[in-house]
Design a protein around this motif. Structure first.
Motif, PDB file in Angstrom:
ATOM      1  N   PRO A  20      50.742  28.515 -41.834  1.00 42.36           N
ATOM      2  CA  PRO A  20      50.277  28.793 -43.437  1.00 42.36           C
ATOM      3  C   PRO A  20      49.382  29.821 -43.524  1.00 42.36           C
ATOM      4  N   GLU A  21      49.241  30.115 -44.883  1.00 44.57           N
ATOM      5  CA  GLU A  21      48.011  30.988 -45.118  1.00 44.57           C
ATOM      6  C   GLU A  21      46.711  30.536 -44.853  1.00 44.57           C
ATOM      7  N   SER A  22      46.761  29.153 -44.935  1.00 40.86           N
ATOM      8  CA  SER A  22      45.422  28.678 -44.694  1.00 40.86           C
ATOM      9  C   SER A  22      45.569  27.318 -44.531  1.00 40.86           C
ATOM     10  N   PHE A  23      44.895  26.551 -43.291  1.00 39.96           N
ATOM     11  CA  PHE A  23      45.040  25.276 -42.736  1.00 39.96           C
ATOM     12  C   PHE A  23      44.394  24.344 -43.523  1.00 39.96           C
ATOM     13  N   ILE A  24      43.424  24.853 -44.443  1.00 40.03           N
ATOM     14  CA  ILE A  24      42.718  23.917 -45.274  1.00 40.03           C
ATOM     15  C   ILE A  24      42.791  24.403 -46.697  1.00 40.03           C
ATOM     16  N   VAL A  25      43.376  23.396 -47.701  1.00 42.43           N
ATOM     17  CA  VAL A  25      43.494  23.905 -48.910  1.00 42.43           C
ATOM     18  C   VAL A  25      42.801  22.573 -49.811  1.00 42.43           C
ATOM     19  N   ASN A  26      41.725  22.858 -50.500  1.00 42.08           N
ATOM     20  CA  ASN A  26      41.064  22.061 -51.415  1.00 42.08           C
ATOM     21  C   ASN A  26      40.595  20.966 -50.301  1.00 42.08           C
ATOM     22  N   GLY A  27      39.866  21.268 -49.315  1.00 41.59           N
ATOM     23  CA  GLY A  27      39.361  20.086 -48.554  1.00 41.59           C
ATOM     24  C   GLY A  27      40.326  19.373 -47.659  1.00 41.59           C
ATOM     25  N   LYS A  28      41.679  19.711 -47.698  1.00 35.65           N
ATOM     26  CA  LYS A  28      42.822  18.776 -47.077  1.00 35.65           C
ATOM     27  C   LYS A  28      43.491  19.648 -46.064  1.00 35.65           C
ATOM     28  N   MET A  30      47.030  20.501 -43.847  1.00 42.20           N
ATOM     29  CA  MET A  30      48.649  20.843 -44.384  1.00 42.20           C
ATOM     30  C   MET A  30      49.202  19.227 -44.398  1.00 42.20           C
ATOM     31  N   ASP A  31      49.005  18.255 -43.646  1.00 39.68           N
ATOM     32  CA  ASP A  31      49.643  17.073 -43.782  1.00 39.68           C
ATOM     33  C   ASP A  31      48.749  15.936 -44.374  1.00 39.68           C
ATOM     34  N   GLY A  32      47.834  16.566 -45.471  1.00 33.52           N
ATOM     35  CA  GLY A  32      46.950  15.645 -46.126  1.00 33.52           C
ATOM     36  C   GLY A  32      45.828  14.957 -45.658  1.00 33.52           C
ATOM     37  N   ARG A  33      45.474  15.329 -44.430  1.00 34.14           N
ATOM     38  CA  ARG A  33      44.329  14.579 -43.894  1.00 34.14           C
ATOM     39  C   ARG A  33      43.254  15.510 -44.270  1.00 34.14           C
ATOM     40  N   GLY A  34      41.794  14.717 -44.005  1.00 28.62           N
ATOM     41  CA  GLY A  34      40.614  15.509 -44.091  1.00 28.62           C
ATOM     42  C   GLY A  34      40.444  16.050 -42.784  1.00 28.62           C
ATOM     43  N   VAL A  35      39.487  16.895 -42.457  1.00 36.54           N
ATOM     44  CA  VAL A  35      39.022  17.494 -41.197  1.00 36.54           C
ATOM     45  C   VAL A  35      38.794  16.465 -40.091  1.00 36.54           C
ATOM     46  N   ASP A  36      38.321  15.232 -40.671  1.00 34.57           N
ATOM     47  CA  ASP A  36      37.659  14.225 -39.626  1.00 34.57           C
ATOM     48  C   ASP A  36      38.504  13.042 -39.555  1.00 34.57           C
ATOM     49  N   GLU A  37      39.829  13.064 -40.154  1.00 39.60           N
ATOM     50  CA  GLU A  37      40.809  11.997 -40.206  1.00 39.60           C
ATOM     51  C   GLU A  37      41.644  12.113 -38.917  1.00 39.60           C
ATOM     52  N   MET A  38      42.019  10.819 -38.487  1.00 40.37           N
ATOM     53  CA  MET A  38      43.053  10.786 -37.482  1.00 40.37           C
ATOM     54  C   MET A  38      44.329  10.550 -37.896  1.00 40.37           C
ATOM     55  N   ARG A  39      45.415  10.797 -37.086  1.00 37.48           N
ATOM     56  CA  ARG A  39      46.823  10.371 -37.565  1.00 37.48           C
ATOM     57  C   ARG A  39      47.120   9.030 -37.301  1.00 37.48           C
ATOM     58  N   PRO A  40      48.027   8.441 -38.026  1.00 40.65           N
ATOM     59  CA  PRO A  40      48.029   6.877 -37.793  1.00 40.65           C
ATOM     60  C   PRO A  40      48.594   6.582 -36.440  1.00 40.65           C
ATOM     61  N   ILE A  41      48.192   5.459 -35.691  1.00 38.81           N
ATOM     62  CA  ILE A  41      48.791   5.237 -34.226  1.00 38.81           C
ATOM     63  C   ILE A  41      49.382   3.929 -34.348  1.00 38.81           C
ATOM     64  N   LEU A  42      50.422   4.039 -33.496  1.00 40.57           N
ATOM     65  CA  LEU A  42      51.186   2.476 -33.404  1.00 40.57           C
ATOM     66  C   LEU A  42      51.198   2.486 -31.841  1.00 40.57           C
ATOM     67  N   LEU A  43      50.818   1.161 -31.409  1.00 37.50           N
ATOM     68  CA  LEU A  43      50.613   0.740 -30.303  1.00 37.50           C
ATOM     69  C   LEU A  43      51.655  -0.630 -29.888  1.00 37.50           C
ATOM     70  N   LYS A  44      52.227  -0.767 -28.722  1.00 40.28           N
ATOM     71  CA  LYS A  44      53.064  -1.697 -28.292  1.00 40.28           C
ATOM     72  C   LYS A  44      52.861  -1.927 -26.901  1.00 40.28           C
ATOM     73  N   THR A  45      53.140  -3.236 -26.395  1.00 44.47           N
ATOM     74  CA  THR A  45      53.007  -3.664 -25.000  1.00 44.47           C
ATOM     75  C   THR A  45      54.377  -4.404 -24.772  1.00 44.47           C
ATOM     76  N   GLY A  46      54.650  -4.405 -23.244  1.00 43.73           N
ATOM     77  CA  GLY A  46      55.940  -4.968 -22.921  1.00 43.73           C
ATOM     78  C   GLY A  46      57.257  -4.615 -23.268  1.00 43.73           C
ATOM     79  N   VAL A  47      57.155  -3.199 -23.394  1.00 39.46           N
ATOM     80  CA  VAL A  47      58.288  -2.460 -23.860  1.00 39.46           C
ATOM     81  C   VAL A  47      59.403  -2.220 -22.725  1.00 39.46           C
ATOM     82  N   VAL A  48      59.014  -2.481 -21.553  1.00 44.05           N
ATOM     83  CA  VAL A  48      59.709  -1.981 -20.316  1.00 44.05           C
ATOM     84  C   VAL A  48      59.953  -3.245 -19.759  1.00 44.05           C
TER      85      VAL A  48
END
Length: 270
Positions: A20-28, A30-48
């Protein structure tokens, strides 16, 4: 027109978006997160089902499965050791990344396996299973950034699911410097253009760091700020790991049966 080609083309299921032309637009980002925000995490156990312990970790589009086997007795030819051993093996599925991977193990997988072993080794009470070995297998289904942290988190969660004694859960987090900004948990597109990267693995409850990987150009102030952000991210991930294990225990048949026995242990009603 001949629609059949003697050289079939391989379709890439995960195309790399253009820069992209810039990775930060209006403080956000490209995926809408702030610079200090993590992505959503999904955790499961006993899957095998056939594994002693297992886990599934999904950080947005980064996905991996971990299976734990053992402790198993070491081969008789092995030298005696009062402490148990841990063996880690990380595999990338051929369809897991933007460029299709050959089926044989490459240098990247060997390096990931070594990093995982170093990060996990210090958390496990190896003296509790002498002359034995625990095998940890991680299969990466998709890599969209933050892979090292996801692999480490999956391994520690699977060890806990297997009932292996640990001093604390180990979780990993990463960040990068992009366009002069420190971005927490960069995705694959952001990782391609980062000027510096930092990944740590730690036991948040004990406050012990088990692995640090840093590359690129960093000032002293950026390093201190980056470490603080990674530690904060690991604390959040550990809370989710703890909640996942508690939820799995509450849903297990052992917990249900024990609770029913406790309820029926009182004196009969008159």
């Amino acid at each position: 027109v001949n629609l059949m080609s003697s050289h079939p083309t391989s379709i890439n299921p995960f195309p790399v978006p253009p820069r992209p032309e810039s990775f930060i637009v209006n403080g956000k980002r490209m995926d809408g997160r702030g610079v200090d925000e993590m992505r959503p995490i999904l955790l499961k156990t006993g899957v095998v089902s056939r594994a002693v312990g297992s886990s599934y970790v999904e950080i947005c589009q980064t996905k991996c499965i971990c299976s734990v086997y053992g402790p198993r007795p070491l081969k008789t030819s092995s030298s005696f050791s009062e402490d148990g051993k841990i063996q880690c093996d990380v595999k990338l599925a051929s369809f897991s990344q933007h460029s299709r991977k050959a089926p044989r193990q490459d240098d990247n997988e060997k390096q990931l396996s070594m990093i995982l072993q170093e990060a996990i080794q210090l958390s496990v009470r190896v003296e509790s299973f002498p002359k034995s070995i625990i095998e940890i297998f991680v299969l990466v289904l998709q890599n969209d950034g933050g892979l090292i942290g996801a692999v480490i988190t999956a391994a520690s969660l699977a060890l806990a699911d297997a009932g292996i004694e640990q001093y604390d859960l180990v979780c990993g987090s990463s960040l990068g410097i992009i366009e002069g900004e420190i971005m927490v948990d960069p995705n694959h597109q952001e990782e391609q253009y980062e000027r510096g990267s930092l990944t740590i693995a730690m036991m948040p409850f004990r406050g012990d760091v088990t692995q640090v990987i840093q590359s690129g150009e960093w000032t002293q102030q950026q390093t201190a700020e980056g470490m603080e952000l990674c530690v904060h991210a690991c604390s959040k991930i550990r809370t989710q790991m703890h909640n996942c294990l508690i939820s799995n225990l509450q849903n297990s048949s052992f917990f249900v049966n024990t609770k029913m026995d406790d309820d029926n242990s009182g004196e009969p009603q008159k």
